[in-house]
Design an enzyme around this catalytic site. Structure first.
Site, short mmCIF file in Angstrom:
data_model
loop_
_atom_site.label_atom_id
_atom_site.label_comp_id
_atom_site.label_asym_id
_atom_site.label_seq_id
_atom_site.Cartn_x
_atom_site.Cartn_y
_atom_site.Cartn_z
N ASP A 82 0.86 -1.20 0.00
CA ASP A 82 0.00 0.00 0.00
C ASP A 82 0.90 1.25 0.00
O ASP A 82 2.09 1.15 0.35
CB ASP A 82 -0.88 -0.07 1.26
CG ASP A 82 -2.10 0.84 1.21
OD1 ASP A 82 -2.49 1.24 0.11
OD2 ASP A 82 -2.67 1.12 2.28
N GLY A 181 -8.54 6.87 7.89
CA GLY A 181 -8.79 7.05 9.33
C GLY A 181 -10.28 7.15 9.60
O GLY A 181 -11.10 6.67 8.83
N HIS A 208 -10.04 4.37 -1.69
CA HIS A 208 -9.29 4.45 -0.43
C HIS A 208 -10.20 4.96 0.68
O HIS A 208 -11.26 5.51 0.42
CB HIS A 208 -8.07 5.37 -0.61
CG HIS A 208 -6.95 4.68 -1.34
ND1 HIS A 208 -5.78 4.32 -0.72
CD2 HIS A 208 -6.85 4.24 -2.61
CE1 HIS A 208 -5.00 3.70 -1.58
NE2 HIS A 208 -5.63 3.65 -2.75
N THR A 211 -12.89 2.55 5.72
CA THR A 211 -13.47 2.45 7.07
C THR A 211 -14.45 3.59 7.32
O THR A 211 -14.08 4.76 7.17
CB THR A 211 -12.37 2.48 8.15
OG1 THR A 211 -11.48 1.40 7.89
CG2 THR A 211 -12.94 2.38 9.55
N THR A 233 -8.22 0.99 8.87
CA THR A 233 -8.51 1.41 10.26
C THR A 233 -9.43 0.42 10.97
O THR A 233 -9.22 0.10 12.15
CB THR A 233 -9.14 2.83 10.24
OG1 THR A 233 -8.23 3.70 9.56
CG2 THR A 233 -9.39 3.36 11.63
P1 13P Z 1 -9.06 3.34 6.10
O1 13P Z 1 -7.94 3.30 7.10
O2 13P Z 1 -9.89 4.54 6.20
O3 13P Z 1 -9.83 2.06 6.09
O4 13P Z 1 -8.35 3.45 4.65
C1 13P Z 1 -7.60 2.40 4.17
C2 13P Z 1 -6.83 2.77 2.96
O5 13P Z 1 -7.31 3.47 2.10
C3 13P Z 1 -5.48 2.22 2.84
O6 13P Z 1 -4.79 2.70 1.74
#
Ligand code: 13P
Length: 284
Positions: A82, A181, A208, A211, A233
């Site tokens: 990532d 986040g 992206h 969460t 997250t």
């Molecule tokens: P979250 O932490 O909001 O789930 O986002 C994950 C993400 O986009 C990782 O690249």
């Protein structure tokens, strides 16, 4: 099954109007939760590692876990790096066996982002490794990458077309208003940008900041071309809540394997719910 890259799984998802879940893991237990959740639902899956997690455990250790988990799975599993700004770490992960990588040069001026992303495609493609690249700046914190509200900006659709034509990524991450986040308030998703970018670039889109998005937001984004949905997250919360929750309920019992099992179940439950929501169940 041996590990595979994202190419076939994302083009199939884009054509079938569902998305493959991409889950950020932290250790062996979370990687196992991702693979077993996918296995239970016969879904293709992407195990994602942040650059920070790779540095913490070491690329060889992580790849050992992943190879072993995928070998005994009957569903396609890709291992994806990532958001990575560091070309040396991208190279190390490709060498170690990652089947997919993300170059995140989105903080750089457009031309630099373009040339760095192209370099990664040149490094990766001869080794059959897929590449995700980002345009715009996604707000929030994703491990070592911090983007403040005032520094975030959405992807420009005209630039997106030029970027994808010149870089030819296998997966494209335009900033469309989601955030890494926990959301503070209702996110404002630029559906018009997503729709235009997906239709004009014809590259599978990565969503992206998964969460905290509502079911409706996921469904709309997937219908408009998001073929990969990133969740991080949520897994961090389940990792800690699963562990602490079990201990609080059994605070005289010092049996680590039971705590680890409770943590595993908590992560797997959330991951499985996401896979189902994104339409990946039965698509392996
Ligand atoms: P979250 O932490 O909001 O789930 O986002 C994950 C993400 O986009 C990782 O690249």
């Amino acid at each position: 099954m041996p590990l595979e890259n994202m190419k076939a799984m994302l083009s199939k998802a884009a054509a079938g109007k569902y998305a493959v879940g991409a889950f950020n893991i932290l250790d062996y237990n979370s990687a196992k939760a991702v693979v077993q959740a996918a296995e239970g639902l016969l879904a293709p899956v992407i195990v994602q590692t942040s650059a920070k997690t790779v540095t913490f455990w070491g690329s060889r250790t992580l790849m050992g876990w992943m190879t072993e988990l995928a070998a005994s799975a009957r569903v396609p599993v890709a291992v994806h790096l990532d958001h990575c700004k560091d070309l040396a770490l991208i190279e190390e992960c490709i060498e170690a066996g990652w089947t997919s990588v993300m170059i995140d040069a989105s903080a750089r001026p457009f031309e630099e982002n373009l040339s760095l992303s192209r370099r990664v495609v040149e490094m990766a493609r001869p080794r059959d490794v897929t590449v995700e690249a980002e345009l715009g700046a996604i707000v929030g914190v994703e491990d070592d990458i911090h983007v403040k509200e005032q520094d975030s900006h959405l992807a420009d659709p005209a630039q997106a077309v030029e970027f994808c034509a010149k870089v030819r990524p296998d997966c494209f991450a335009p900033a469309i208003g989601t955030a890494h986040g926990i959301y503070k308030g209702e996110p404002k998703i630029a559906y018009h940008i997503l729709e235009k970018v997906a239709a004009t670039t014809r590259v599978p889109i990565a969503l992206h900041g998964g969460t905290g998005l509502s079911d409706d937001v996921f469904k709309r984004c997937i219908a408009l071309g998001c073929a990969k949905v990133n969740i991080s997250t949520q897994i961090k919360y389940a990792f800690i809540d699963g562990f602490v929750g079990y201990h609080n309920a059994h605070n005289t019992q010092y049996d680590p394997l039971k705590v680890i099992q409770a943590q595993f179940e908590e992560m797997k439950k959330g991951i499985a719910a996401n896979i189902q929501l994104f339409g990946g169940a039965g698509q392996a």
